[in-house]
Design an enzyme around this catalytic site. Structure first.
Site, PDB file in Angstrom:
ATOM      1  N   ARG A 529       0.837  -1.201   0.000  1.00  9.47           N
ATOM      2  CA  ARG A 529       0.000   0.000   0.000  1.00  9.47           C
ATOM      3  C   ARG A 529       0.865   1.242   0.000  1.00  9.47           C
ATOM      4  NH1 ARG A 529      -4.568   0.986   4.138  1.00  9.47           N
ATOM      5  NH2 ARG A 529      -2.884   0.643   5.657  1.00  9.47           N
ATOM      6  N   SER A 590       6.853  -5.239   7.419  1.00  5.85           N
ATOM      7  CA  SER A 590       6.315  -6.162   8.437  1.00  5.85           C
ATOM      8  C   SER A 590       7.064  -7.483   8.496  1.00  5.85           C
ATOM      9  CB  SER A 590       4.826  -6.412   8.179  1.00  5.85           C
ATOM     10  OG  SER A 590       4.135  -5.199   8.125  1.00  5.85           O
ATOM     11  N   ASP A 644       4.757  -3.389  11.278  1.00  6.56           N
ATOM     12  CA  ASP A 644       3.317  -3.106  11.246  1.00  6.56           C
ATOM     13  C   ASP A 644       2.711  -3.061  12.639  1.00  6.56           C
ATOM     14  OD1 ASP A 644       3.723  -5.799  11.611  1.00  6.56           O
ATOM     15  OD2 ASP A 644       2.198  -6.466  10.192  1.00  6.56           O
TER      16      ASP A 644
END
Length: 898
Positions: A529, A590, A644
């Protein structure tokens, strides 16, 4: 009292114009209880005959029911079914809808020897039944030996103990005659053809006296239920028990398979249970008042139970002959019959009457109307039940088999045809097949016992398998202790702990002064993203775009992966019109990284299916910067690298400053928290610690709770022996754990009839999203079956129940393990601060936490039990790591500027 059945050869009757004499091979005469008149002479059908028929029609117009009336009756019957199923209205319901605790029909795998008792009148049968397991695609067969024992009249009206002593002695005699051991325990099936309120399959209460089957009994069933089992054994379309069964001899009744969630009188909401409707009492509350004729009222008034069994008195063989007699008697009194004395006819001879030909024709027509009304009423009741079944299953069309037994159906030449015709006319959307039961209740009772025995064995084996996933509190306490030990070890600078406890170099949480525009990049799984976040006062506005990471990129080279990310960033900046603007950026990565500063991080190891080469041991921020430099068309100021979990914590802390923990429960699982400076030996500053707790168990500390199914999943993974805790708790693996369990149960013949499909053998086919769908409380088993069918797994309702239970125990274990780990973290924070009680918030993100129907509740309950001195609030993150990355970039920039 005489029961009269008249064979109508006429093709004149206006509503039976298409009827012809039955060619049903099951049609036979029964001279003991019926007298049969055959009128087939063409000379009889002349104008006076037509006049006679019209006279009878007008006299019995109230018995000639049209389709509107039948539909109205069916609607009333449906309302009674619903009323009888409800705990609130059952006491006042006329149709009692008695649960039978029979939850499955035979599937062909039943086997064994059984004794059966069939008690329903002045005689009863004792049987030895041998059931052989199916071979190939065929169902098994059944062998029976039986003996009939009379019941003396004095026992029928005497004490219950005397009756059952007689039954017991007869059973003993039968066993002696067949050389069946009296010492050995034998499964016994008991067909008891009277209304019983059953609390278990082997226990039922009859009216005012208790009828408890001996401890050798494995089942007690009503004759309609036993008939259902027989037809279900012989008819393949009875799978899932889409059948309704009726006994229409001396009495009348029906049973059918109702959704368990609708039966308030029993616990549980999964699967189906056969309900004995006892529909003969329909109308006892006045529901049939406007359909009763004066003759029905006379029959009821003269009966031994006035006001009871109204529907049965209108349709059953015990009362049809009396209805005809009363009609004929009144017509005779009114001078409409027997006014010409001629030679005596066959049936009316026994009535000491001298009928004319016209009298015989008129009596025949009376009998036809009475019996056809009976079939119409039964059709309306059956239509109500079939409609309910179709609605329960949410089906536009229904293909169903109806098993039928009873002397009226078997011996009356026109009754079956009329019944079939009216049912199909009332329910054009249903494809209804009628099957006549052979050796119904006797064979069926043994099959109930056989099915009960099979299901008991199946449940025991499935329960033993799933017990591996059920964690006791002592086991969870051990997990908590091991997690705590791992946390402490990971904080030590020279530790080789499986829990890495990686410093994040995030020292502060948001204070509400963040302003401006920031870019956030988020790589956490199969998607990447890119976000633009604008902060103004304590509000934020977010724009984002999602890009897929192809598998070949995930498992290609590191350079290819970061070139792909740079291309996505370039596309996003162009999309937002910011391609020539240099913005501060936060990079959410992450995966476990060793950080030496807020904007640098060395990849320790890939997780979540990534395997890009030449990446581990390298600074991922430098790799992204180099990929951007190779493009030479955009410029970024990457000021922060975060995990994350850290991003989730920061995002929620922007809303609630109590938030000092971040947790991910999605494709992967991880946790971060704010650790005290004094405990962090690796650094000399206070900051958030990324635990990377998914590695708990890599050293074997969880081997005592790891199952063979977890081991299979690990061995088939791309990182064998790593992330053992994550492989038991995260969305990436739970579906595969379930698949391994289902595969094992199927190979052992406990699921899907032992058929191991290619679909079930396909790794990854059972995605974790199916757990969330299947475990939904709002999802009926039919929808569970639909999900399985989409996967190419075709099973029964019981298969669906087993699959749901497998999903439940696997996901519950995952939530409990996460809860035990969380309890270790919050207790550590409490102890760090020297508090007796800790009030803290946890920011949570991840599809498993947000979308699974029970995961979050089990997690919270586990934390509450395992950490009673901590008040933990869970706050779902709306924009999680993306917004958090921007916030960290803002905080880092603010700190840098200072």
């Amino acid at each position: 009292m005489i029961n009269i059945i008249l064979l109508d050869r006429s093709n004149f009757l206006r509503d039976q114009s298409s009827d012809t004499p039955s060619s049903d091979p099951h049609t036979r005469s029964n001279s003991d209880s019926h007298a049969l008149i055959t009128l087939n002479s063409p000379t009889l059908f002349h104008k006076p005959v037509i006049t006679l028929w019209l006279i009878v029609d007008r006299f019995l117009h109230a018995m000639r029911l049209n389709d509107d009336q039948l539909n109205e009756l069916s609607a009333r019957f449906q309302a009674e079914l619903k009323k009888g199923l409800s705990a609130e209205s059952n006491a006042a319901a006329a149709v009692k809808m008695l649960p039978t605790h029979v939850c499955s029909t035979p599937d062909g795998s039943e086997k064994g020897q059984f004794l059966a008792l069939d008690l329903g009148g002045s005689k009863f049968k004792v049987l030895q039944v041998k059931v052989r397991e199916c071979v190939g695609i065929k169902k098994g067969d059944v062998e029976m030996e039986e003996k009939i024992y009379p019941v003396p009249d004095e026992l029928l009206t005497g004490r219950a103990t005397e009756l059952f002593d007689h039954v017991s002695e007869s059973l003993k005699d039968f066993m002696h005659e067949k050389n069946i051991s009296l010492e050995k325990k034998h499964p016994l099936a008991f067909t008891f053809s009277f209304p019983c309120d059953q609390s278990r399959l082997d226990q039922g209460t009859l009216l005012n006296w208790r009828c408890t089957v001996s401890n050798r009994s494995s089942s007690m069933v009503n004759d309609t239920v036993a008939t259902m089992m027989t037809c279900g054994f012989d008819d393949s379309y009875c799978e899932c028990v889409l059948c309704v069964f009726m006994c229409m001899g001396t009495g009348t009744n029906a049973c059918y398979m109702e959704e368990l969630r609708h039966i308030d009188l029993v616990e549980g909401d999964e699967g189906r249970m056969c309900v004995n409707t006892e529909w003969g009492s329909f109308g006892d509350d006045g529901a049939l008042k406007d359909f009763l004729t004066e003759f029905d009222r006379e029959v009821d008034a003269a009966s031994s139970n006035p006001g009871k069994q109204i529907f049965e008195k209108m349709v059953s063989g015990m009362h049809l002959g009396e209805l005809v007699r009363l009609v004929v008697l009144k017509m005779a009194k009114l001078g409409k019959l027997f006014d010409g004395l001629k030679t005596k006819r066959e049936i009316i001879f026994s009535l000491d009457l001298n009928p004319s030909d016209d009298d015989c024709i008129a009596v025949q027509h009376v009998s036809t109307i009475v019996s056809f009304r009976s079939s119409n009423l039964v059709a309306a009741g059956l239509a109500a039940i079939l409609t309910r079944i179709r609605q329960n299953r949410n089906m536009g069309a229904l293909r169903i088999t109806v098993g039928v037994d009873g002397t009226v159906y078997k011996t009356h030449p026109q009754y079956p045809k009329r019944l079939h015709k009216v049912v199909r006319r009332l329910l054009p959307e249903c494809q209804v097949r009628f099957v006549l039961s052979e050796s119904g209740s006797s064979k069926g009772a043994a099959l109930v016992a056989a099915v009960a025995q099979r299901l008991t064995s199946l449940r025991r084996q499935v329960s033993e398998t799933l017990s591996l996933f059920r964690l006791k509190e002592e086991q969870l306490q051990l997990v908590k202790a091991r997690m705590r030990s791992g946390l402490d070890a990971g904080l030590r600078s020279k530790s080789s702990s499986t829990i890495k406890m990686l410093p994040s170099f995030v020292y502060l949480t948001p204070d509400g002064t963040e302003r401006g525009k920031y870019l956030a990049l988020d790589l956490g799984g199969t998607n990447f993203r890119a976000l633009l976040v604008r902060f103004k006062k304590q509000t934020s506005r977010l724009y984002h775009k999602i890009y897929t990471i192809p598998l070949e990129i995930m498992q290609g080279t590191g350079e290819e992966l970061f070139d792909h990310l740079a291309q996505c960033v370039c596309d996003f900046l162009d999309y937002m019109g910011l391609k020539n603007t240099r913005l501060p950026a936060g990079f959410t990565f992450s995966f476990p990284c060793e950080q030496s500063a807020i904007d640098t991080g060395t990849l320790v190891a890939w997780t979540k299916g990534f395997k890009a080469t030449d990446s581990e041991g390298h600074d991922v921020v430098s790799m992204l910067r180099e990929a951007i430099k190779r493009r030479n068309d955009i410029d970024l100021d990457i000021v922060a690298l975060i995990n994350d979990t850290v991003g989730t914590m920061m995002s929620c802390a922007h809303e609630d400053q109590r938030c000092e923990i971040g947790m991910i429960a999605g494709t992967g699982t991880n946790l971060c928290y704010m650790e005290e400076l004094k405990n962090i030996e690796k650094i000399e500053q206070r900051m958030c610690i990324n635990t990377e707790w998914g590695g708990l168990g890599d050293d074997g500390c969880l081997d005592d709770i790891i199952t063979l199914y977890d081991t299979e999943v690990d061995q088939n993974s791309i990182n064998q022996g790593k992330q053992r805790f994550e492989k038991m708790t995260s969305g990436m693996y739970l579906g595969e754990v379930v698949r391994q369990v289902l595969l094992d149960l199927t190979r052992r013949g406990l699921l899907f009839k032992g058929h191991v499909s290619e679909t079930l053998k396909t790794p990854g086919i059972f995605e974790t999203k199916y757990l969330s769908q299947i475990e939904s409380d709002r999802l009926a088993l039919l929808q569970v079956r639909s999900i399985l069918q989409q996967l190419g797994l075709h099973g029964t309702c019981h298969d669906s129940i087993i699959v749901k239970h497998v999903c439940l125990v696997v996901s519950r274990r995952a939530a409990q393990l996460c809860g035990a780990g969380m309890a270790a973290v919050v207790d550590k924070i409490r102890e760090n601060r020297g508090l007796d009680h800790l009030d803290i918030a946890v920011g949570v993100d991840g599809s498993l936490y947000k979308l699974h129907p029970h995961f979050s509740q089990v997690l919270k309950e586990t934390v509450r039990v395992m950490a009673p001195q901590c008040d933990v609030t869970f706050q779902p993150s709306e924009e999680g790591s993306g917004k958090g990355a921007a916030l960290i970039a803002a905080v880092a920039r603010r700190k840098r500027d200072v």
